[in-house]
Write a protein that holds these residues in place. Structure first.
Motif, PDB file in Angstrom:
ATOM      1  N   PHE A  31       0.818  -1.214   0.000  1.00 19.76           N
ATOM      2  CA  PHE A  31       0.000   0.000   0.000  1.00 19.76           C
ATOM      3  C   PHE A  31       0.849   1.259   0.000  1.00 19.76           C
ATOM      4  O   PHE A  31       0.428   2.287  -0.536  1.00 19.76           O
ATOM      5  CB  PHE A  31      -0.991  -0.008   1.156  1.00 19.76           C
ATOM      6  CG  PHE A  31      -2.179  -0.889   0.895  1.00 19.76           C
ATOM      7  CD1 PHE A  31      -3.049  -0.597  -0.131  1.00 19.76           C
ATOM      8  CD2 PHE A  31      -2.403  -2.020   1.648  1.00 19.76           C
ATOM      9  CE1 PHE A  31      -4.136  -1.410  -0.394  1.00 19.76           C
ATOM     10  CE2 PHE A  31      -3.482  -2.832   1.400  1.00 19.76           C
ATOM     11  CZ  PHE A  31      -4.348  -2.529   0.372  1.00 19.76           C
ATOM     12  N   THR A  32       2.056   1.198   0.552  1.00 21.43           N
ATOM     13  CA  THR A  32       2.971   2.334   0.455  1.00 21.43           C
ATOM     14  C   THR A  32       3.353   2.573  -1.006  1.00 21.43           C
ATOM     15  O   THR A  32       3.356   3.712  -1.483  1.00 21.43           O
ATOM     16  CB  THR A  32       4.229   2.085   1.309  1.00 21.43           C
ATOM     17  OG1 THR A  32       3.827   1.871   2.664  1.00 21.43           O
ATOM     18  CG2 THR A  32       5.168   3.264   1.244  1.00 21.43           C
ATOM     19  N   VAL A  41      -2.877   0.662  -9.631  1.00 21.95           N
ATOM     20  CA  VAL A  41      -4.172   0.017  -9.432  1.00 21.95           C
ATOM     21  C   VAL A  41      -4.469  -0.885 -10.630  1.00 21.95           C
ATOM     22  O   VAL A  41      -5.169  -1.890 -10.507  1.00 21.95           O
ATOM     23  CB  VAL A  41      -5.279   1.073  -9.218  1.00 21.95           C
ATOM     24  CG1 VAL A  41      -6.653   0.448  -9.161  1.00 21.95           C
ATOM     25  CG2 VAL A  41      -5.006   1.854  -7.936  1.00 21.95           C
ATOM     26  N   ALA A  42      -3.906  -0.556 -11.781  1.00 24.55           N
ATOM     27  CA  ALA A  42      -4.076  -1.396 -12.976  1.00 24.55           C
ATOM     28  C   ALA A  42      -3.472  -2.783 -12.753  1.00 24.55           C
ATOM     29  O   ALA A  42      -4.011  -3.785 -13.236  1.00 24.55           O
ATOM     30  CB  ALA A  42      -3.438  -0.722 -14.177  1.00 24.55           C
ATOM     31  N   VAL A  43      -2.362  -2.853 -12.009  1.00 25.77           N
ATOM     32  CA  VAL A  43      -1.752  -4.151 -11.689  1.00 25.77           C
ATOM     33  C   VAL A  43      -2.698  -4.952 -10.793  1.00 25.77           C
ATOM     34  O   VAL A  43      -2.881  -6.161 -10.978  1.00 25.77           O
ATOM     35  CB  VAL A  43      -0.385  -3.946 -10.990  1.00 25.77           C
ATOM     36  CG1 VAL A  43       0.189  -5.256 -10.517  1.00 25.77           C
ATOM     37  CG2 VAL A  43       0.578  -3.240 -11.921  1.00 25.77           C
ATOM     38  N   LEU A  44      -3.318  -4.264  -9.845  1.00 25.75           N
ATOM     39  CA  LEU A  44      -4.277  -4.914  -8.958  1.00 25.75           C
ATOM     40  C   LEU A  44      -5.477  -5.446  -9.750  1.00 25.75           C
ATOM     41  O   LEU A  44      -5.925  -6.570  -9.528  1.00 25.75           O
ATOM     42  CB  LEU A  44      -4.730  -3.927  -7.885  1.00 25.75           C
ATOM     43  CG  LEU A  44      -5.683  -4.424  -6.821  1.00 25.75           C
ATOM     44  CD1 LEU A  44      -5.081  -5.571  -6.049  1.00 25.75           C
ATOM     45  CD2 LEU A  44      -6.037  -3.294  -5.882  1.00 25.75           C
ATOM     46  N   ALA A  49      -8.324 -10.075 -12.431  1.00 27.02           N
ATOM     47  CA  ALA A  49      -8.786 -10.771 -13.640  1.00 27.02           C
ATOM     48  C   ALA A  49      -8.097 -12.131 -13.794  1.00 27.02           C
ATOM     49  O   ALA A  49      -8.735 -13.121 -14.171  1.00 27.02           O
ATOM     50  CB  ALA A  49      -8.530  -9.907 -14.864  1.00 27.02           C
ATOM     51  N   TYR A  50      -6.810 -12.180 -13.470  1.00 22.81           N
ATOM     52  CA  TYR A  50      -6.060 -13.427 -13.603  1.00 22.81           C
ATOM     53  C   TYR A  50      -6.589 -14.491 -12.638  1.00 22.81           C
ATOM     54  O   TYR A  50      -6.809 -15.643 -13.035  1.00 22.81           O
ATOM     55  CB  TYR A  50      -4.577 -13.161 -13.331  1.00 22.81           C
ATOM     56  CG  TYR A  50      -3.732 -14.399 -13.323  1.00 22.81           C
ATOM     57  CD1 TYR A  50      -3.379 -15.029 -14.515  1.00 22.81           C
ATOM     58  CD2 TYR A  50      -3.285 -14.948 -12.130  1.00 22.81           C
ATOM     59  CE1 TYR A  50      -2.605 -16.182 -14.509  1.00 22.81           C
ATOM     60  CE2 TYR A  50      -2.510 -16.094 -12.113  1.00 22.81           C
ATOM     61  CZ  TYR A  50      -2.174 -16.703 -13.308  1.00 22.81           C
ATOM     62  OH  TYR A  50      -1.422 -17.849 -13.295  1.00 22.81           O
ATOM     63  N   TYR A  51      -6.783 -14.115 -11.378  1.00 24.19           N
ATOM     64  CA  TYR A  51      -7.219 -15.103 -10.388  1.00 24.19           C
ATOM     65  C   TYR A  51      -8.704 -15.437 -10.498  1.00 24.19           C
ATOM     66  O   TYR A  51      -9.134 -16.478 -10.021  1.00 24.19           O
ATOM     67  CB  TYR A  51      -6.867 -14.643  -8.972  1.00 24.19           C
ATOM     68  CG  TYR A  51      -5.389 -14.774  -8.713  1.00 24.19           C
ATOM     69  CD1 TYR A  51      -4.786 -16.018  -8.627  1.00 24.19           C
ATOM     70  CD2 TYR A  51      -4.580 -13.657  -8.587  1.00 24.19           C
ATOM     71  CE1 TYR A  51      -3.429 -16.154  -8.425  1.00 24.19           C
ATOM     72  CE2 TYR A  51      -3.222 -13.773  -8.383  1.00 24.19           C
ATOM     73  CZ  TYR A  51      -2.655 -15.027  -8.297  1.00 24.19           C
ATOM     74  OH  TYR A  51      -1.308 -15.146  -8.101  1.00 24.19           O
ATOM     75  N   LYS A 103       0.337  -8.754  -5.706  1.00 21.01           N
ATOM     76  CA  LYS A 103       1.611  -9.174  -6.297  1.00 21.01           C
ATOM     77  C   LYS A 103       1.980  -8.253  -7.457  1.00 21.01           C
ATOM     78  O   LYS A 103       1.172  -7.973  -8.327  1.00 21.01           O
ATOM     79  CB  LYS A 103       1.476 -10.608  -6.801  1.00 21.01           C
ATOM     80  CG  LYS A 103       2.716 -11.158  -7.429  1.00 21.01           C
ATOM     81  CD  LYS A 103       2.449 -12.565  -7.892  1.00 21.01           C
ATOM     82  CE  LYS A 103       3.634 -13.106  -8.638  1.00 21.01           C
ATOM     83  NZ  LYS A 103       3.370 -14.452  -9.140  1.00 21.01           N
ATOM     84  N   GLY A 104       3.197  -7.771  -7.460  1.00 19.61           N
ATOM     85  CA  GLY A 104       3.687  -6.941  -8.542  1.00 19.61           C
ATOM     86  C   GLY A 104       3.414  -5.458  -8.388  1.00 19.61           C
ATOM     87  O   GLY A 104       3.796  -4.670  -9.239  1.00 19.61           O
TER      88      GLY A 104
END
Length: 111
Positions: A31-32, A41-44, A49-51, A103-104
């Motif tokens: 979160f930092t 947030v796009a990675v989140l 979508a992946y999971y 992750k990422g």
């Protein structure tokens, strides 16, 4: 034994669970990084979508994915997301059941 016997009562008292600092350090670090770079947030969303496509996930992980979807539908503010995920409540514990969604987020881009 001074107490009356109740067959329904659980004989073992429930212990209070304390959150360990090392258990939460991953979330704090993620979160930092998210506060520093809100475009992550796009990675989140990509992790969500992946999971979601995975068929063989535990029920708790599927529930955590659904909760993160709802959270992202409500807000994309990293501070608000951190507050909701890190709070010591039922909702906070359910959010923290799927740490792979973050992750990422802190990974540095290499050019």
């Amino acid at each position: 034994m001074s107490q009356a016997y109740y067959p329904v009562r659980n004989r073992r008292p429930q212990r209070e669970r304390n959150l360990k600092a090392e258990d939460l350090s991953y979330f704090e670090q993620a979160f930092t990084c998210l506060k520093e770079m809100p475009e992550r947030v796009a990675v989140l969303r990509a992790n969500l979508a992946y999971y979601q496509q995975k068929k063989h996930l535990p029920k708790a992980a599927k529930a955590a994915i659904t909760r993160f979807e709802y959270l992202l539908a409500v807000t994309e503010d990293p501070e608000e997301m951190e507050r909701r995920v890190m709070e010591d409540s039922y909702e906070g514990r359910k959010f923290r059941q799927m740490p792979l969604l973050l992750k990422g987020v802190c990974r540095q881009e290499r050019f």
